[in-house]
Design an enzyme around this catalytic site. Structure first.
Site, PDB file in Angstrom:
ATOM      1  N   SER A   1     -26.207  -4.983  21.627  1.00  0.00           N
ATOM      2  CA  SER A   1     -26.850  -5.656  20.492  1.00  0.00           C
ATOM      3  C   SER A   1     -25.978  -5.524  19.255  1.00  0.00           C
ATOM      4  CB  SER A   1     -28.196  -4.975  20.250  1.00  0.00           C
ATOM      5  OG  SER A   1     -28.699  -5.287  18.978  1.00  0.00           O
TER       6      SER A   1
ATOM      7  N   TYR B   1     -32.282   2.737  18.146  1.00  0.00           N
ATOM      8  CA  TYR B   1     -31.989   1.690  19.137  1.00  0.00           C
ATOM      9  C   TYR B   1     -30.498   1.340  19.128  1.00  0.00           C
ATOM     10  CZ  TYR B   1     -32.057  -3.033  21.201  1.00  0.00           C
ATOM     11  OH  TYR B   1     -31.808  -4.147  21.957  1.00  0.00           O
TER      12      TYR B   1
ATOM     13  N   LYS C   1     -27.732   1.889  22.125  1.00  0.00           N
ATOM     14  CA  LYS C   1     -26.900   0.801  22.654  1.00  0.00           C
ATOM     15  C   LYS C   1     -25.414   1.151  22.507  1.00  0.00           C
ATOM     16  CE  LYS C   1     -29.842  -2.354  24.160  1.00  0.00           C
ATOM     17  NZ  LYS C   1     -29.896  -2.666  25.615  1.00  0.00           N
TER      18      LYS C   1
END
Lengths: 327, 327
Positions: free
Chosen positions: A125, A149, A153
């Site tokens: 992402s 998050y 990632k």
């Protein structure tokens, strides 16, 4: 060939599997079987020229993917993750699923041995980047995420590269832009408005715009996201070299340009369904997000996205609305 | 204050603890206790104005650091790691110690709660960078390690930043240059020759130079490495912001400049003890290493290293040889 899709019940996973069902082959190889893993049962596409298995399991549990990997799928598409907001709200759950889950998968592949070396496509992402940025983020810009998050990632990317370098599998990490126009209902994700202000007015519904017209963001359609997966799954990875994580191409638009594109494609009546309700909290969150990229490598390597926001809207009207919208 | 040093039996750990024993205070605060953890018992400094505990334990075991963290040390200096060669030779061991070990530590701190928020200094490495590089690697250059060790350090950096951002502790990650001149015996590390060609000739011994004169590398003395730890432990971290991992300053020298500096400091007879025995394997390994940095942020934040290779040699003669060498 046998394809395993982890997180196969999510929006991108479903669209990818539908595309496989439509094509019947991938990179010139006939598809015998698709296994869609998720924490809920993935629905089968309408017509499948291959065996379709929906498996409900939890990759965050030690050994939770071993049975699936023991089948030695030729291609593994790893989309399984909890989203940004949830990873921020539940620290343990985020690390358990987004970090431990990926590591379980990568280790399960490593431990098969016997020459097993599948292609692994990992969806990362643009959340791996954290402000402040350059106006256009270059391919060599460092990853300093400002969310758990994004951290998870970025760690997944590092593991993907190292496991690939060690020869355990053939990994490609793709950093997806914000997928827009996202089909379905409006959701509470802070990024939801980017899609809501297009999708809802085209459905004859009002949509709330919580930020200023000048907010700029990085977009690609669901169709492009599926195209990225297909290309990452089939490309010659010798061309990539050891730097296996690629910022996907996208289109950088301001909200004003999104609205102007909607006006051109659908007219003023549709645009008037956008209601401005400023929300300083969402404004603050969005201020920390990447706005634009100079994604040279992925384009050189053959990844393709839309060249205008009008095109992104037309893809939505074609793929989701059968070519029609509420005038 | 109570200081916990993980990996306290290693070279940098020992020198750091000796410095604490000499100073008796850190950042103006009296030191009551130093706990040195390692897989072997750390030896106590000659004279300690504080309580010194050597604890033998294994951070790679789940719960292996909980007892130490339950004592709520004010400062935790995390030097525990297995080195690059070993992490490459033993994949599982590298990830167990260098990744799981750091995560156990960070989680143990997080779980203490009750407002406990120690300063954590994490030693990372320039091994987080992988070739090809710019001639001088900038602070915003991306981390694409080409070793499992570098991968594990880069992951440790990401965790350090995220745990700091979430308020679990106050972390500073410092990427050490190659520490030169390393005291002790010649070792088989691929980087050993950078120190060997200075240390052994000053001891009256021959040293092997396996690479070309034109090889360039990034150095700082053991004294500077200890200075980095002290500064990272005491600085105002509000000045750093969320990007908590810093490339430490160093001095970039070619092997030719190293030798010329040795000639100036110690004379031709000493230099003649360097024997050129080219080794293409070591040459190949070193070709992938960083050569030079533009470490702007760490210098702005007050970190200091040597300004010449002569200075690095003089530090070695002063600190390790009592000011003398074999002419």
């Amino acid at each position: 060939m046998h394809i395993l899709v982890l997180g196969g019940a999510g929006m991108v996973g479903r669209k990818f599997i539908e595309r496989l069902a439509h094509d019947g082959q991938l990179g010139g190889k006939a598809i015998d079987k698709v296994t869609a893993q998720d924490v809920v049962a993935a629905s089968a596409p309408a017509a499948t020229p291959f065996t379709f298995d929906a498996v409900v399991s939890d990759i965050s549990v030690e050994g939770g993917v071993d049975d699936l990997i023991a089948l030695r799928p030729d291609l593994i598409v790893h989309l399984a993750a909890i989203v940004s907001g949830e990873a921020e709200a539940d620290f343990d759950k985020g690390y358990r699923i987004n970090l431990d889950g990926s590591r379980h998968l990568f280790d399960a592949i490593r431990k098969v041995g016997g020459g097993y070396k599948p292609r692994v496509v990992f969806t990362s992402s643009i959340a791996v980047f954290g402000a402040p940025f350059h106006d256009k983020i270059e391919d060599e810009f460092f990853t300093t995420p400002l969310t758990s998050y994004g951290t998870q990632k970025a760690i997944g990317e590092l593991l993907l590269s190292d496991y690939t370098r060690r020869g355990f599998f053939d990994g490609v990490g793709i950093r997806l832009p914000t997928v827009c126009v996202r089909p379905g209902k409006p959701n509470k994700a802070a990024s939801g408005f980017f899609s809501n202000i297009i999708r809802e007015p085209l459905n004859g519904e009002e949509a709330v715009l919580p930020v200023s017209d000048q907010v700029r963001h990085w977009h690609a359609s669901p169709r492009s996201a599926v195209g990225f997966l297909i290309h990452a799954a089939t490309m010659d990875t010798n061309a990539i070299g050891p730097r296996r994580n690629l910022t996907m191409p996208g289109y950088s638009a301001t909200v004003a340009e999104q609205i102007e594109s909607l006006r051109k494609v659908a007219g003023e009546t549709v645009v008037k369904r956008i209601k401005r309700v400023p929300d300083p909290v969402i404004d603050g969150i969005v201020a920390g997000w990447p706005r634009n990229f100079n994604a040279v490598r992925s384009v050189q390597l053959g990844f393709k996205a839309e060249a205008s926001f009008e095109e992104i809207i037309r893809v939505h009207i074609d793929d989701e609305l059968g070519g029609n919208f509420v005038k």
